[in-house]
Scaffold this active site. Sequence first.
Site, PDB file in Angstrom:
ATOM      1  N   GLY A  69       0.796  -1.215   0.000  1.00  0.00           N
ATOM      2  CA  GLY A  69       0.000   0.000   0.000  1.00  0.00           C
ATOM      3  C   GLY A  69       0.829   1.265   0.000  1.00  0.00           C
ATOM      4  CB  THR A  70       3.950   2.239   1.743  1.00  0.00           C
ATOM      5  OG1 THR A  70       3.439   2.223   3.084  1.00  0.00           O
ATOM      6  CG2 THR A  70       4.987   3.346   1.630  1.00  0.00           C
ATOM      7  CG  ASN A 175      -4.424   4.290   9.353  1.00  0.00           C
ATOM      8  OD1 ASN A 175      -4.822   5.436   9.215  1.00  0.00           O
ATOM      9  ND2 ASN A 175      -3.227   4.010   9.817  1.00  0.00           N
ATOM     10  CD  GLN A 203      -6.454  -0.410   7.677  1.00  0.00           C
ATOM     11  OE1 GLN A 203      -7.196  -1.304   8.072  1.00  0.00           O
ATOM     12  NE2 GLN A 203      -5.139  -0.446   7.886  1.00  0.00           N
ATOM     13  CG  HIS A 223       0.076  -6.412   4.909  1.00  0.00           C
ATOM     14  ND1 HIS A 223       0.222  -5.985   6.210  1.00  0.00           N
ATOM     15  CD2 HIS A 223       0.196  -5.310   4.143  1.00  0.00           C
ATOM     16  CE1 HIS A 223       0.423  -4.680   6.224  1.00  0.00           C
ATOM     17  NE2 HIS A 223       0.414  -4.249   4.978  1.00  0.00           N
ATOM     18  CB  CYS A 347       3.149   3.102   9.463  1.00  0.00           C
ATOM     19  SG  CYS A 347       2.802   1.816   8.250  1.00  0.00           S
TER      20      CYS A 347
END
Length: 402
Positions: A69-70, A175, A203, A223, A347
């Site tokens: 996602g990042t 999130n 999310q 994930h 994170c």
Amino acid sequence: MLYLDHAATTPVRPEVLEAMLPYLTDRFGNPSSHHTVGEAAASALADARARVADVLGVRASDVVFTSGGTEADNLAIKGLAIGALLRRRDPRRALGTPSALNTSSTAGMAEPPVHVITTAIEHEAVLASCDYLERVHGMAVTRLAVDATGTVSPDNLAAAIRPETAVVSIGYANNEVGTVQDVAALSAVTAAARVPLHLDAVQAAGWLPLRGTGADALSIAGHKLGAPAGIGVLAAGSRLPLEPVLHGGGQERDRRSGTENVAGAVGLAVALERAEAERAEASARVGALRDRFARRVLSLVPTARLTGHPTRRLPGTASFTFAGTSGEAVLLELERRGVVTSSGSACAAGSDEPSHVLLACGIDPATAQTAVRFTFAHGHTAALDPVADAVAAAVAAVRSGA
């Protein structure tokens, strides 16, 4: 030990692992190789791309596999903003959405900087990407405020859009507090202004519809869905002026260079299909369990406050503050009682600073540092009353200093 931190990561589903295993063993080819082993890998990659596209309601050519996602968020925001900047220099460079990139200036006058819009409550991947564009490329960034529930106002978004706005990036669901944005209203604003909308749906995937959001670009991460970490997707219209942020061999139609993670792509496709097939039932079931859990916590702990929107929230998320305690101390007490969870985004774990999300929602710094987030699995079925009781005991233990 009961694991209630599924917003951070989920276990790999058995059927996902089974689908991936051949591509981690005997079918190990590089999909760019022009021989039978490589062609087998390329075929598997193409099949995974088509399956992901079908769930998302996009064309297979719109699907870009990323490392998660990042990276997907970075590619969407930096790619569209830098693409707009480059198109200023050469309008023939990309096909793009014209109005968002309509930055012609009066002769002799300096053009205003390329403009990006996001919100104050986004994931660090989004905020840091915007910071980079501001710091390195001199772009202008508007960070929209939210209300006390973490909701973005469509009217405020409309007021923030400029002729030079290149991209709007907003999280479909937050999130930390789980607030779900009114994406229909937000996408109506960006569509009317003809500005590309990027939705961070990391999310939201598995809980909320991914088709028909009105987004021009959408990010997901494996994930969070029962696929392994290290695989994600950016679905972005092929006509968007998306400048790559990784350069090399030109994989993913020149949008993301690097040898593709075939096993991860196969696993993500399976996980996404299963999550979508189960979504309606899982959302209703887990949402009901979550609501009962939240009511019990609020009744047992008088100082508890549920953060985020009271009803328009992810089914698997319940986040609280416990004024007068320490969130980290409550987490330790919960783990002693067999419940593993978190204070918020993984994170940002280890930071001494209060959550930027909670601060943006108007929660004072001291109270923000008492936050504890519970996030449940799509397959969760057990009653959560014992967890609520453990929360009350943990908070009482922290308050008493026991």
